[in-house]
Design a protein around this motif. Structure first.
Motif, PDB file in Angstrom:
ATOM      1  N   PRO A   1       0.826  -1.214   0.000  1.00 22.20           N
ATOM      2  CA  PRO A   1       0.000   0.000   0.000  1.00 22.20           C
ATOM      3  C   PRO A   1       0.859   1.263   0.000  1.00 22.20           C
ATOM      4  O   PRO A   1       1.967   1.278   0.543  1.00 22.20           O
ATOM      5  N   ALA A   2       0.342   2.315  -0.613  1.00 22.92           N
ATOM      6  CA  ALA A   2       1.053   3.595  -0.660  1.00 22.92           C
ATOM      7  C   ALA A   2       0.768   4.368   0.620  1.00 22.92           C
ATOM      8  O   ALA A   2       0.029   5.357   0.631  1.00 22.92           O
ATOM      9  N   ALA A   3       1.347   3.889   1.714  1.00 18.84           N
ATOM     10  CA  ALA A   3       1.138   4.504   3.024  1.00 18.84           C
ATOM     11  C   ALA A   3       2.482   4.627   3.722  1.00 18.84           C
ATOM     12  O   ALA A   3       3.378   3.798   3.500  1.00 18.84           O
ATOM     13  N   PRO A   4       2.669   5.632   4.565  1.00 21.22           N
ATOM     14  CA  PRO A   4       3.965   5.837   5.220  1.00 21.22           C
ATOM     15  C   PRO A   4       4.479   4.610   5.966  1.00 21.22           C
ATOM     16  O   PRO A   4       5.688   4.351   5.974  1.00 21.22           O
ATOM     17  N   ALA A   5       3.593   3.847   6.577  1.00 26.20           N
ATOM     18  CA  ALA A   5       4.028   2.685   7.348  1.00 26.20           C
ATOM     19  C   ALA A   5       4.659   1.607   6.478  1.00 26.20           C
ATOM     20  O   ALA A   5       5.399   0.748   6.974  1.00 26.20           O
ATOM     21  N   TRP A   6       4.387   1.652   5.175  1.00 27.08           N
ATOM     22  CA  TRP A   6       4.915   0.667   4.244  1.00 27.08           C
ATOM     23  C   TRP A   6       6.114   1.190   3.456  1.00 27.08           C
ATOM     24  O   TRP A   6       6.617   0.510   2.552  1.00 27.08           O
ATOM     25  N   ALA A   7       6.598   2.381   3.771  1.00 23.89           N
ATOM     26  CA  ALA A   7       7.635   3.023   2.952  1.00 23.89           C
ATOM     27  C   ALA A   7       8.916   2.203   2.876  1.00 23.89           C
ATOM     28  O   ALA A   7       9.522   2.072   1.806  1.00 23.89           O
ATOM     29  N   ALA A   8       9.368   1.649   3.987  1.00 24.25           N
ATOM     30  CA  ALA A   8      10.616   0.878   3.980  1.00 24.25           C
ATOM     31  C   ALA A   8      10.470  -0.386   3.145  1.00 24.25           C
ATOM     32  O   ALA A   8      11.385  -0.782   2.423  1.00 24.25           O
ATOM     33  N   ILE A   9       9.321  -1.029   3.234  1.00 20.43           N
ATOM     34  CA  ILE A   9       9.070  -2.242   2.444  1.00 20.43           C
ATOM     35  C   ILE A   9       9.029  -1.898   0.958  1.00 20.43           C
ATOM     36  O   ILE A   9       9.614  -2.601   0.124  1.00 20.43           O
ATOM     37  N   ALA A  10       8.353  -0.817   0.614  1.00 21.18           N
ATOM     38  CA  ALA A  10       8.297  -0.386  -0.786  1.00 21.18           C
ATOM     39  C   ALA A  10       9.696  -0.090  -1.308  1.00 21.18           C
ATOM     40  O   ALA A  10      10.042  -0.440  -2.446  1.00 21.18           O
ATOM     41  N   ASP A  11      10.518   0.532  -0.492  1.00 21.45           N
ATOM     42  CA  ASP A  11      11.897   0.832  -0.877  1.00 21.45           C
ATOM     43  C   ASP A  11      12.662  -0.443  -1.208  1.00 21.45           C
ATOM     44  O   ASP A  11      13.336  -0.537  -2.246  1.00 21.45           O
ATOM     45  N   ARG A  12      12.565  -1.463  -0.345  1.00 30.44           N
ATOM     46  CA  ARG A  12      13.301  -2.709  -0.581  1.00 30.44           C
ATOM     47  C   ARG A  12      12.796  -3.417  -1.833  1.00 30.44           C
ATOM     48  O   ARG A  12      13.590  -3.942  -2.623  1.00 30.44           O
ATOM     49  N   LEU A  13      11.481  -3.436  -2.035  1.00 27.10           N
ATOM     50  CA  LEU A  13      10.928  -4.140  -3.187  1.00 27.10           C
ATOM     51  C   LEU A  13      11.271  -3.434  -4.503  1.00 27.10           C
ATOM     52  O   LEU A  13      11.539  -4.088  -5.518  1.00 27.10           O
ATOM     53  N   GLN A  14      11.277  -2.109  -4.482  1.00 20.34           N
ATOM     54  CA  GLN A  14      11.636  -1.375  -5.701  1.00 20.34           C
ATOM     55  C   GLN A  14      13.087  -1.639  -6.085  1.00 20.34           C
ATOM     56  O   GLN A  14      13.409  -1.840  -7.262  1.00 20.34           O
ATOM     57  N   ARG A  15      13.972  -1.662  -5.101  1.00 19.73           N
ATOM     58  CA  ARG A  15      15.380  -1.950  -5.385  1.00 19.73           C
ATOM     59  C   ARG A  15      15.561  -3.400  -5.822  1.00 19.73           C
ATOM     60  O   ARG A  15      16.380  -3.702  -6.703  1.00 19.73           O
ATOM     61  N   ALA A  16      14.804  -4.306  -5.190  1.00 19.78           N
ATOM     62  CA  ALA A  16      14.875  -5.714  -5.575  1.00 19.78           C
ATOM     63  C   ALA A  16      14.432  -5.914  -7.021  1.00 19.78           C
ATOM     64  O   ALA A  16      15.041  -6.687  -7.769  1.00 19.78           O
ATOM     65  N   ALA A  17      13.373  -5.212  -7.425  1.00 18.10           N
ATOM     66  CA  ALA A  17      12.880  -5.339  -8.798  1.00 18.10           C
ATOM     67  C   ALA A  17      13.912  -4.843  -9.803  1.00 18.10           C
ATOM     68  O   ALA A  17      14.087  -5.435 -10.887  1.00 18.10           O
ATOM     69  N   ARG A  18      14.636  -3.779  -9.466  1.00 18.63           N
ATOM     70  CA  ARG A  18      15.655  -3.252 -10.386  1.00 18.63           C
ATOM     71  C   ARG A  18      16.847  -4.193 -10.504  1.00 18.63           C
ATOM     72  O   ARG A  18      17.478  -4.285 -11.564  1.00 18.63           O
TER      73      ARG A  18
END
Length: 340
Positions: free
Chosen positions: A316-333
């Motif tokens: 979800p695009a929510a502040p509490a998920w920001a760190a998880i989103a960061d890791r997944l975006q880097r993992a995808a790249r």
């Protein structure tokens, strides 16, 4: 999991003779060496295949050791240490002149933290009681105990699978409870740019603001100095190509993969309309803390299936998920890149 005195004693002996030791923290398993010894630190880089200009985080037994490693320590650093240490917050400060440039990636700053895992703390305190490392300094440099750029380990078995005989000793402290790397907060240029979050993590900007009185800027992956661990655009990555898609697009991505003859695996946090379409799926909790705890283990499991593609439902695009989103975006790249 009980701490074995013999294993701890062997770990101290290895560290004091310039060897590397893997050990658990509350975030991920670290690959540790005497931070005061350039030769020992060099073994970390060799084992991981890590670029020499990529800085390390130094783990300390307590905040009392700050002045041993950093200079011009601001009062804010002491307040944050009192609030969050031991814990998953790394502070970037101006390094002491003696600190090996091998630790800092050649920079005038250093990353410091006190981990919250009981085995990590036992190791650090035992290291100090034994006289520390080179010059009597008591710090253990420890990036994640995996090949550079790959999925971070959250269990001792992950370290064995990644590094095998490259590590003389792996201290097994069970699964890591937080599961993603520490928040990195830059305090090295408070007067000019203020406090900046350079890597999001379990400690949020709002929690930092509750102590500091001001919300820090969030600049993960910033091109501006200093460079910090885990800030490359491609990182935390499986060997299998990974596609990050929104919840409404998950079933479509599965269908497209199957139509092209690709075997896919799926990682989700919500109920999918047709998980049977995937070769295998894994569902993590829909709460960020629980999701983070299981994330790297889940990615590693799916990566080992020899699938052609890992489809991950975006958080979800929510502040509490920001760190998880960061890791997944880097993992995808970084996913699917061999030999990096």
């Amino acid at each position: 999991m009980p701490i074995e005195p013999a294993a701890l004693a062997r770990a101290i002996s290895l560290l004091q003779t310039g060897e590397i030791v893997a050990f658990p923290t509350e975030t991920v398993y670290g690959l540790g060496a005497d931070a005061a010894s350039p030769a020992a630190v060099g073994k970390i880089f060799a084992a991981k295949g890590r670029p020499a200009d990529h800085p390390l985080i130094v783990h300390l037994a307590s905040a009392d050791d700050l002045e041993q490693w950093a200079i011009e320590v601001p009062e804010l650093a002491r307040k944050l240490a009192a609030a969050f240490w031991p814990g998953p917050l790394t502070l970037i400060l101006k390094r002491a002149a003696w600190v090996p440039l091998a630790v800092t990636g050649g920079q005038p700053t250093i990353g410091l933290r006190v981990p919250a895992h009981p085995l990590a703390l036992a190791l650090l305190h035992a290291f100090a009681r034994a006289g520390g490392g080179a010059g009597g300094k008591c710090g253990i440099a420890a990036p994640s105990a995996n090949r550079f750029g790959r999925i971070s380990p959250t269990e001792a078995a992950h370290v064995r699978a990644e590094l095998g005989e490259r590590v003389p000793l792996i201290l097994d402290g069970g699964p890591c409870t937080i599961g993603i790397e520490s928040t990195i907060l830059d305090l090295s240029r408070l007067a000019s740019v203020g406090a900046r979050v350079l890597r999001p993590g379990h400690i949020t900007p709002e929690q930092i603001a509750a102590v500091s009185g001001a919300l820090p800027a969030v600049a993960p992956g910033s091109a501006a100095p200093p460079r910090v661990s885990g800030s490359l655009a491609a990182h935390y990555a499986p060997h299998t190509p990974l596609r990050l898609v929104s919840t409404p697009q998950v079933q479509q991505a599965i269908d497209e993969a199957r139509a092209s003859g690709r075997r896919c695996a799926v990682l989700c946090h919500s109920r999918l309309p047709d998980t049977a379409a995937a070769s295998i799926s894994q569902r993590l909790a829909d709460q960020p803390a629980e999701y983070a705890e299981g994330l790297y283990s889940a990615l590693r499991r799916l990566d080992n299936l020899a699938a052609d593609l890992i489809i991950v439902e975006a958080p979800p695009a929510a502040p509490a998920w920001a760190a998880i989103a960061d890791r997944l975006q880097r993992a995808a790249r970084g996913a699917g890149r061999q030999g990096e």
